[in-house]
Design a protein around this motif. Structure first.
Motif, PDB file in Angstrom:
ATOM      1  N   TYR A  33       1.269  -0.990  -0.450  1.00 50.19           N
ATOM      2  CA  TYR A  33      -0.114   0.122  -0.189  1.00 50.19           C
ATOM      3  C   TYR A  33       0.755   1.441  -0.521  1.00 50.19           C
ATOM      4  O   TYR A  33       2.276   1.004   0.398  1.00 50.19           O
ATOM      5  N   GLY A  42      -4.174  12.782   8.723  1.00 51.26           N
ATOM      6  CA  GLY A  42      -3.617  11.180   8.572  1.00 51.26           C
ATOM      7  C   GLY A  42      -3.627  10.483   7.855  1.00 51.26           C
ATOM      8  O   GLY A  42      -3.688  11.533   6.631  1.00 51.26           O
ATOM      9  N   LEU A  91       3.952   7.121   2.648  1.00 52.42           N
ATOM     10  CA  LEU A  91       4.003   6.387   3.258  1.00 52.42           C
ATOM     11  C   LEU A  91       3.919   4.848   2.581  1.00 52.42           C
ATOM     12  O   LEU A  91       3.267   5.157   1.906  1.00 52.42           O
ATOM     13  N   SER A  98      -3.834  -8.721   2.084  1.00 58.69           N
ATOM     14  CA  SER A  98      -5.049  -8.195   2.750  1.00 58.69           C
ATOM     15  C   SER A  98      -5.843  -8.200   3.328  1.00 58.69           C
ATOM     16  O   SER A  98      -6.376  -6.792   4.224  1.00 58.69           O
ATOM     17  N   GLY A 105       6.675   1.309   6.858  1.00 54.97           N
ATOM     18  CA  GLY A 105       7.712   1.902   6.540  1.00 54.97           C
ATOM     19  C   GLY A 105       8.041   3.385   7.267  1.00 54.97           C
ATOM     20  O   GLY A 105       7.411   3.866   8.006  1.00 54.97           O
ATOM     21  N   PRO A 106       9.455   3.896   6.766  1.00 55.91           N
ATOM     22  CA  PRO A 106       9.696   4.727   7.835  1.00 55.91           C
ATOM     23  C   PRO A 106       9.046   6.306   7.324  1.00 55.91           C
ATOM     24  O   PRO A 106       9.014   7.697   7.585  1.00 55.91           O
TER      25      PRO A 106
ATOM     26  N   ARG B  31     -14.419  -5.378   8.586  1.00 57.41           N
ATOM     27  CA  ARG B  31     -13.996  -6.312   8.771  1.00 57.41           C
ATOM     28  C   ARG B  31     -12.920  -6.704  10.431  1.00 57.41           C
ATOM     29  O   ARG B  31     -12.867  -7.035  11.608  1.00 57.41           O
ATOM     30  N   LEU B  34      -8.290  -0.706  13.725  1.00 61.04           N
ATOM     31  CA  LEU B  34      -6.719  -1.062  14.605  1.00 61.04           C
ATOM     32  C   LEU B  34      -6.377   0.739  14.898  1.00 61.04           C
ATOM     33  O   LEU B  34      -6.531   1.191  14.832  1.00 61.04           O
ATOM     34  N   TYR B  36      -2.972   1.910  15.744  1.00 58.36           N
ATOM     35  CA  TYR B  36      -1.121   2.394  15.408  1.00 58.36           C
ATOM     36  C   TYR B  36      -1.064   3.829  16.567  1.00 58.36           C
ATOM     37  O   TYR B  36      -1.738   4.911  16.931  1.00 58.36           O
ATOM     38  N   GLN B  38       2.471   6.822  16.245  1.00 56.66           N
ATOM     39  CA  GLN B  38       2.976   7.589  15.039  1.00 56.66           C
ATOM     40  C   GLN B  38       3.945   8.263  15.816  1.00 56.66           C
ATOM     41  O   GLN B  38       3.273   9.734  16.764  1.00 56.66           O
ATOM     42  N   LYS B  41       7.141   9.901  12.058  1.00 56.04           N
ATOM     43  CA  LYS B  41       7.181   9.590  10.853  1.00 56.04           C
ATOM     44  C   LYS B  41       5.858   8.185  10.023  1.00 56.04           C
ATOM     45  O   LYS B  41       4.956   8.649   9.583  1.00 56.04           O
ATOM     46  N   ALA B  42       6.284   6.782  10.308  1.00 51.63           N
ATOM     47  CA  ALA B  42       5.651   5.829  10.375  1.00 51.63           C
ATOM     48  C   ALA B  42       5.014   5.431  11.523  1.00 51.63           C
ATOM     49  O   ALA B  42       5.666   5.139  12.529  1.00 51.63           O
ATOM     50  N   PRO B  43       3.745   5.180  11.433  1.00 52.86           N
ATOM     51  CA  PRO B  43       3.047   4.476  12.346  1.00 52.86           C
ATOM     52  C   PRO B  43       3.459   3.226  12.650  1.00 52.86           C
ATOM     53  O   PRO B  43       3.895   2.306  11.934  1.00 52.86           O
ATOM     54  N   PHE B  45       2.026  -0.806  14.774  1.00 55.55           N
ATOM     55  CA  PHE B  45       1.211  -0.871  14.800  1.00 55.55           C
ATOM     56  C   PHE B  45       0.624  -1.554  16.543  1.00 55.55           C
ATOM     57  O   PHE B  45       1.878  -2.152  17.267  1.00 55.55           O
ATOM     58  N   MET B  48      -5.331  -4.459  16.582  1.00 56.35           N
ATOM     59  CA  MET B  48      -6.540  -4.705  15.760  1.00 56.35           C
ATOM     60  C   MET B  48      -7.357  -5.585  16.649  1.00 56.35           C
ATOM     61  O   MET B  48      -7.303  -6.387  17.017  1.00 56.35           O
ATOM     62  N   LEU B  88      -3.191   6.457  16.285  1.00 57.19           N
ATOM     63  CA  LEU B  88      -4.145   7.028  14.697  1.00 57.19           C
ATOM     64  C   LEU B  88      -5.398   5.615  14.738  1.00 57.19           C
ATOM     65  O   LEU B  88      -4.616   4.390  15.286  1.00 57.19           O
ATOM     66  N   GLY B  96      -9.346  -5.066   1.798  1.00 54.23           N
ATOM     67  CA  GLY B  96      -8.607  -4.149   2.190  1.00 54.23           C
ATOM     68  C   GLY B  96      -8.673  -3.041   2.141  1.00 54.23           C
ATOM     69  O   GLY B  96      -6.692  -2.793   2.685  1.00 54.23           O
ATOM     70  N   LEU B  98      -8.408   0.743   3.834  1.00 55.87           N
ATOM     71  CA  LEU B  98      -8.219   1.132   5.555  1.00 55.87           C
ATOM     72  C   LEU B  98      -9.146   2.343   5.553  1.00 55.87           C
ATOM     73  O   LEU B  98      -8.194   3.300   4.486  1.00 55.87           O
ATOM     74  N   PHE B 100      -8.335   5.907   7.308  1.00 47.49           N
ATOM     75  CA  PHE B 100      -7.319   6.649   8.697  1.00 47.49           C
ATOM     76  C   PHE B 100      -8.476   7.630   9.002  1.00 47.49           C
ATOM     77  O   PHE B 100      -8.468   8.493   8.883  1.00 47.49           O
ATOM     78  N   GLY B 101      -8.544   7.504  10.279  1.00 45.84           N
ATOM     79  CA  GLY B 101      -8.695   8.910  11.556  1.00 45.84           C
ATOM     80  C   GLY B 101      -7.664  10.140  11.444  1.00 45.84           C
ATOM     81  O   GLY B 101      -6.512   9.649  10.851  1.00 45.84           O
ATOM     82  N   LYS B 102      -7.855  10.726  12.541  1.00 40.93           N
ATOM     83  CA  LYS B 102      -6.725  11.904  11.843  1.00 40.93           C
ATOM     84  C   LYS B 102      -6.145  12.266  12.989  1.00 40.93           C
ATOM     85  O   LYS B 102      -4.944  12.882  12.981  1.00 40.93           O
TER      86      LYS B 102
END
Lengths: 113, 110
Positions: A33, A42, A91, A98, A105-106, B31, B34, B36, B38, B41-43, B45, B48, B88, B96, B98, B100-102
């Protein structure tokens, strides 16, 4: 692999230039993704690959954005004729399928001057 | 239109406090939900959730899903400065996708 990796970590370019951002997913993950995250927001979905094919590209904002995943592993996000509004953190995430949790990733911080 | 709404958007607490972060969702063919964390930079996990009413726990963090109310909460007890981050909430659909919330920006003061 240890995790999702992205290169470069930072990219500064000038308006109108072409950029490529690379994502190496976790080995064996079939789903990949791309997201874009602007300051204070977000992550925004861009495109999702299942194997080599783009299963859902509905999030790509316009035809300047394109992504490939030719061998079902590494993916490249390509942006043509960059605009200042493209500045964001891009990102990449991958998941086993899925239906599974995505691991991020960073990110690549893109700045368009 | 699918959406995920988080509240509050930001929160400042002191070390040792307990916080509850809220998330409500509207996701077609829902389904999973999740959470996360953050930083930079990256979230990364956290949880779930797929079943309603079953609490998931990891150290000082816990989360629960309420499918009837279309909501989830994330609790953090005995907060530490290292908990400062954006949290997040993400709604997952059966395709599949997703949403995202803010995020909720949590700041924990020493």
């Amino acid at each position: 692999g240890a995790g999702v990796s992205q290169t470069p970590s930072n990219k500064v370019t000038e308006k109108g230039k072409y950029v490529e951002l690379r994502c190496d997913p976790i080995s064996g993950h079939t789903a990949l993704y791309w997201y874009r995250q602007s300051l204070g927001q977000g992550p925004e979905f861009l495109i999702y690959f299942q194997g080599t094919g783009a299963a859902d590209d509905s999030g790509l904002p316009n035809d300047r954005f394109f992504a490939v995943r030719p061998e079902g592993s590494v993916s490249t996000l390509k942006i043509q004729r960059t605009e200042r509004g493209d500045s964001a953190v891009y990102l990449c995430a991958s998941s086993l399928t899925s239906a599974d949790t995505q691991y991020f990733g960073p990110g690549t911080r893109l700045t368009v001057l | 239109e699918d959406k995920v709404v988080q509240s509050p958007l930001s929160l400042v607490v002191h070390e040792g406090d307990t916080v509850t972060l809220n998330c409500s969702y509207e996701v077609t063919n829902f389904r999973s939900l999740l959470w996360y964390k953050q930083e930079k930079k990256a979230p990364t996990f956290l949880f779930m959730l797929t079943s309603s009413g079953i609490e998931k726990k990891s150290g000082r963090l816990s989360s629960i899903l309420d499918k009837k109310e279309l909501s989830s909460i994330l609790n953090i007890t005995a907060t530490q400065t290292g908990d400062s981050a954006i949290y997040l909430c993400v709604g997952g659909g059966s395709q599949g996708n997703l949403i995202f919330g803010k995020g909720t920006k949590l700041s924990v003061k020493p």
